[in-house]
Design an enzyme around this catalytic site. Structure first.
Site, PDB file in Angstrom:
ATOM      1  N   VAL A  63       0.818  -1.219   0.000  1.00 23.30           N
ATOM      2  CA  VAL A  63       0.000   0.000   0.000  1.00 23.30           C
ATOM      3  C   VAL A  63       0.855   1.275   0.000  1.00 23.30           C
ATOM      4  O   VAL A  63       0.369   2.346  -0.355  1.00 23.30           O
ATOM      5  CB  VAL A  63      -0.999   0.026   1.186  1.00 23.30           C
ATOM      6  CG1 VAL A  63      -1.929  -1.169   1.161  1.00 23.30           C
ATOM      7  CG2 VAL A  63      -0.286   0.146   2.520  1.00 23.30           C
ATOM      8  N   ASN A  89      -7.265  -0.431   6.033  1.00 24.83           N
ATOM      9  CA  ASN A  89      -7.001  -1.140   7.295  1.00 24.83           C
ATOM     10  C   ASN A  89      -5.539  -1.556   7.454  1.00 24.83           C
ATOM     11  O   ASN A  89      -5.083  -1.756   8.577  1.00 24.83           O
ATOM     12  CB  ASN A  89      -7.916  -2.372   7.354  1.00 24.83           C
ATOM     13  CG  ASN A  89      -7.473  -3.384   8.382  1.00 24.83           C
ATOM     14  OD1 ASN A  89      -7.725  -3.242   9.579  1.00 24.83           O
ATOM     15  ND2 ASN A  89      -6.772  -4.426   7.934  1.00 24.83           N
ATOM     16  N   TYR A 154       3.692   5.470  15.194  1.00 23.25           N
ATOM     17  CA  TYR A 154       2.358   4.885  15.019  1.00 23.25           C
ATOM     18  C   TYR A 154       1.269   5.895  15.400  1.00 23.25           C
ATOM     19  O   TYR A 154       0.281   6.075  14.671  1.00 23.25           O
ATOM     20  CB  TYR A 154       2.278   3.630  15.883  1.00 23.25           C
ATOM     21  CG  TYR A 154       1.024   2.820  15.756  1.00 23.25           C
ATOM     22  CD1 TYR A 154       0.828   1.970  14.671  1.00 23.25           C
ATOM     23  CD2 TYR A 154       0.028   2.879  16.727  1.00 23.25           C
ATOM     24  CE1 TYR A 154      -0.321   1.200  14.567  1.00 23.25           C
ATOM     25  CE2 TYR A 154      -1.120   2.118  16.630  1.00 23.25           C
ATOM     26  CZ  TYR A 154      -1.295   1.279  15.549  1.00 23.25           C
ATOM     27  OH  TYR A 154      -2.432   0.521  15.453  1.00 23.25           O
ATOM     28  N   ALA A 156       1.476   9.138  15.430  1.00 19.52           N
ATOM     29  CA  ALA A 156       1.442  10.216  14.429  1.00 19.52           C
ATOM     30  C   ALA A 156       0.688   9.746  13.186  1.00 19.52           C
ATOM     31  O   ALA A 156      -0.119  10.485  12.609  1.00 19.52           O
ATOM     32  CB  ALA A 156       2.862  10.650  14.078  1.00 19.52           C
ATOM     33  N   ILE A 187      -7.043  -4.712  20.609  1.00 23.54           N
ATOM     34  CA  ILE A 187      -7.754  -5.808  19.943  1.00 23.54           C
ATOM     35  C   ILE A 187      -6.849  -7.037  19.874  1.00 23.54           C
ATOM     36  O   ILE A 187      -5.659  -6.922  19.564  1.00 23.54           O
ATOM     37  CB  ILE A 187      -8.179  -5.393  18.500  1.00 23.54           C
ATOM     38  CG1 ILE A 187      -8.923  -4.043  18.493  1.00 23.54           C
ATOM     39  CG2 ILE A 187      -9.016  -6.498  17.853  1.00 23.54           C
ATOM     40  CD1 ILE A 187     -10.225  -4.000  19.255  1.00 23.54           C
TER      41      ILE A 187
HETATM   42  P1  NAI Z   1      -2.209  -7.470  11.640  1.00 25.24           P
HETATM   43  O1  NAI Z   1      -0.767  -7.226  11.781  1.00 25.24           O
HETATM   44  O2  NAI Z   1      -2.808  -8.739  12.153  1.00 25.24           O
HETATM   45  O3  NAI Z   1      -2.641  -7.328  10.105  1.00 25.24           O
HETATM   46  C1  NAI Z   1      -2.155  -6.280   9.321  1.00 25.24           C
HETATM   47  C2  NAI Z   1      -2.564  -6.498   7.887  1.00 25.24           C
HETATM   48  O4  NAI Z   1      -1.997  -5.426   7.133  1.00 25.24           O
HETATM   49  C3  NAI Z   1      -2.053  -7.785   7.293  1.00 25.24           C
HETATM   50  O5  NAI Z   1      -3.066  -8.339   6.471  1.00 25.24           O
HETATM   51  C4  NAI Z   1      -0.869  -7.342   6.420  1.00 25.24           C
HETATM   52  O6  NAI Z   1      -0.714  -8.155   5.269  1.00 25.24           O
HETATM   53  C5  NAI Z   1      -1.314  -5.954   6.014  1.00 25.24           C
HETATM   54  N1  NAI Z   1      -0.201  -5.076   5.655  1.00 25.24           N
HETATM   55  C6  NAI Z   1       0.810  -4.652   6.447  1.00 25.24           C
HETATM   56  N2  NAI Z   1       1.652  -3.876   5.737  1.00 25.24           N
HETATM   57  C7  NAI Z   1       1.161  -3.824   4.475  1.00 25.24           C
HETATM   58  C8  NAI Z   1       1.587  -3.182   3.282  1.00 25.24           C
HETATM   59  N3  NAI Z   1       2.696  -2.427   3.228  1.00 25.24           N
HETATM   60  N4  NAI Z   1       0.822  -3.340   2.168  1.00 25.24           N
HETATM   61  C9  NAI Z   1      -0.299  -4.107   2.199  1.00 25.24           C
HETATM   62  N5  NAI Z   1      -0.751  -4.708   3.305  1.00 25.24           N
HETATM   63  C10 NAI Z   1      -0.025  -4.573   4.427  1.00 25.24           C
HETATM   64  O7  NAI Z   1      -2.925  -6.193  12.288  1.00 25.24           O
HETATM   65  P2  NAI Z   1      -4.368  -5.981  12.935  1.00 25.24           P
HETATM   66  O8  NAI Z   1      -4.229  -6.053  14.397  1.00 25.24           O
HETATM   67  O9  NAI Z   1      -5.385  -6.789  12.243  1.00 25.24           O
HETATM   68  O10 NAI Z   1      -4.585  -4.431  12.595  1.00 25.24           O
HETATM   69  C11 NAI Z   1      -5.305  -3.963  11.472  1.00 25.24           C
HETATM   70  C12 NAI Z   1      -5.399  -2.454  11.564  1.00 25.24           C
HETATM   71  O11 NAI Z   1      -6.007  -2.087  12.789  1.00 25.24           O
HETATM   72  C13 NAI Z   1      -4.036  -1.756  11.529  1.00 25.24           C
HETATM   73  O12 NAI Z   1      -4.148  -0.564  10.803  1.00 25.24           O
HETATM   74  C14 NAI Z   1      -3.783  -1.463  12.993  1.00 25.24           C
HETATM   75  O13 NAI Z   1      -2.928  -0.374  13.151  1.00 25.24           O
HETATM   76  C15 NAI Z   1      -5.183  -1.170  13.467  1.00 25.24           C
HETATM   77  N6  NAI Z   1      -5.353  -1.319  14.907  1.00 25.24           N
HETATM   78  C16 NAI Z   1      -5.096  -2.503  15.540  1.00 25.24           C
HETATM   79  C17 NAI Z   1      -5.241  -2.596  16.916  1.00 25.24           C
HETATM   80  C18 NAI Z   1      -4.959  -3.834  17.661  1.00 25.24           C
HETATM   81  O14 NAI Z   1      -4.985  -3.787  18.910  1.00 25.24           O
HETATM   82  N7  NAI Z   1      -4.723  -4.971  17.018  1.00 25.24           N
HETATM   83  C19 NAI Z   1      -5.683  -1.433  17.703  1.00 25.24           C
HETATM   84  C20 NAI Z   1      -5.949  -0.255  16.941  1.00 25.24           C
HETATM   85  C21 NAI Z   1      -5.772  -0.213  15.588  1.00 25.24           C
END
Ligand code: NAI
Length: 246
Positions: A63, A89, A154, A156, A187
């Site tokens: 992305v 996401n 993060y 920011a 989460i």
């Molecule tokens: P995760 O690490 O399990 O999944 C992240 C996803 O993003 C994966 O599918 C990965 O392939 C994709 N990804 C990462 N870098 C990428 C790139 N350069 N290009 C394309 N895809 C990419 O993370 P999770 O926990 O599911 O988080 C999803 C979103 O929710 C993130 O934006 C995270 O910052 C946000 N979030 C998560 C929280 C948590 O406690 N798990 C809390 C608040 C926000």
């Protein structure tokens, strides 16, 4: 009606993104699954979408790479029809205290979390204008609202997403397109599973509802924001955090 429309969800190979893809599929939406590198995991999400009776295609794309995002948005529109719902996401962390945080740690997180969303918005913008309808949901974080030691990059990026959300909401509102952010709290996903148990317990103690959130908790709110019923919400930031940031 969401049924038969196309949603593009970034980072949908696992975690919150996967739960969103599956939840939107239950509403009958076809889903473009954008992921970084794990094809087997993305295919598992696609299988779940198909089992719900909707179509799914997987697209590997960084992305942070604007040219790749531009080409991808054209491809998805050609293969799956106009994108009605865009869910930004995909996200990463590179946690360190600021004194130890290298510029490349800062840039990598901003490039994926903030610029990644901007690239997708830019390259779906004219398609949204043509449809005169649509939904954009950006996944921010409570950390963007509250800050967090060790997460300057993060925080920011996630605070930046809120400013981006509100600006694009104002730009697209005249055409009936809504743009909102969701700010998940703590989460239970791969991203947080790496934390030591003691750290998790300390965090849980600060959550009024006394439990970690699930990916499903977030997906429910995203599905609502993508629905017809959410047509009068734009520029909002909805916390899904068990009361943590109130
Ligand atoms: P995760 O690490 O399990 O999944 C992240 C996803 O993003 C994966 O599918 C990965 O392939 C994709 N990804 C990462 N870098 C990428 C790139 N350069 N290009 C394309 N895809 C990419 O993370 P999770 O926990 O599911 O988080 C999803 C979103 O929710 C993130 O934006 C995270 O910052 C946000 N979030 C998560 C929280 C948590 O406690 N798990 C809390 C608040 C926000």
């Amino acid at each position: 009606m969401m049924n038969g429309k196309t949603a593009l969800v970034t980072g949908a190979s696992r975690g919150i993104g996967r739960a969103i893809a599956l939840r939107l599929a239950r509403e009958g939406m076809n889903v473009a699954i954008v992921y970084a590198g794990n094809t087997a995991a993305a295919e598992e999400t696609a299988q779940g979408v198909r089992e719900a009776g909707a179509q799914a295609n997987c697209y590997a794309c960084d992305v942070a790479d604007e040219a790749a995002v531009g080409a991808l948005c054209k491809r998805v529109a050609a293969e799956m029809g106009p994108i009605y719902a865009l869910v930004n996401n995909a996200g990463i962390t590179r946690d360190k205290l600021a004194a130890q945080m290298k510029e490349e740690d800062f840039d990598a997180v901003l490039d994926v979390n903030l610029k990644g969303a901007f690239h997708f918005i830019r390259h779906t913008y004219s398609g949204f204008l043509r449809q005169r309808a649509g939904r954009i949901v950006n996944i921010s974080s409570v950390v963007g609202l509250m800050g967090n030691a060790g997460q300057a990059n993060y925080a920011a990026s996630k605070a930046g997403l809120i400013g981006l959300t509100k600006s694009i909401a104002r730009e697209l509102a005249p055409r009936g397109i809504t743009v909102n952010a969701v700010a998940p709290g703590f989460i239970d996903t791969d991203m947080t599973r790496v934390l030591p148990e003691a750290a998790k317990d300390a965090l849980t103690a600060q959550i009024p509802l006394k439990r970690l959130g699930s990916a499903q908790d977030v997906a429910e709110v995203v599905a609502f924001l993508c629905s017809d019923g959410a047509g009068y919400l734009t520029g909002t930031v909805i916390p899904v955090d068990g009361g943590m940031a109130m």
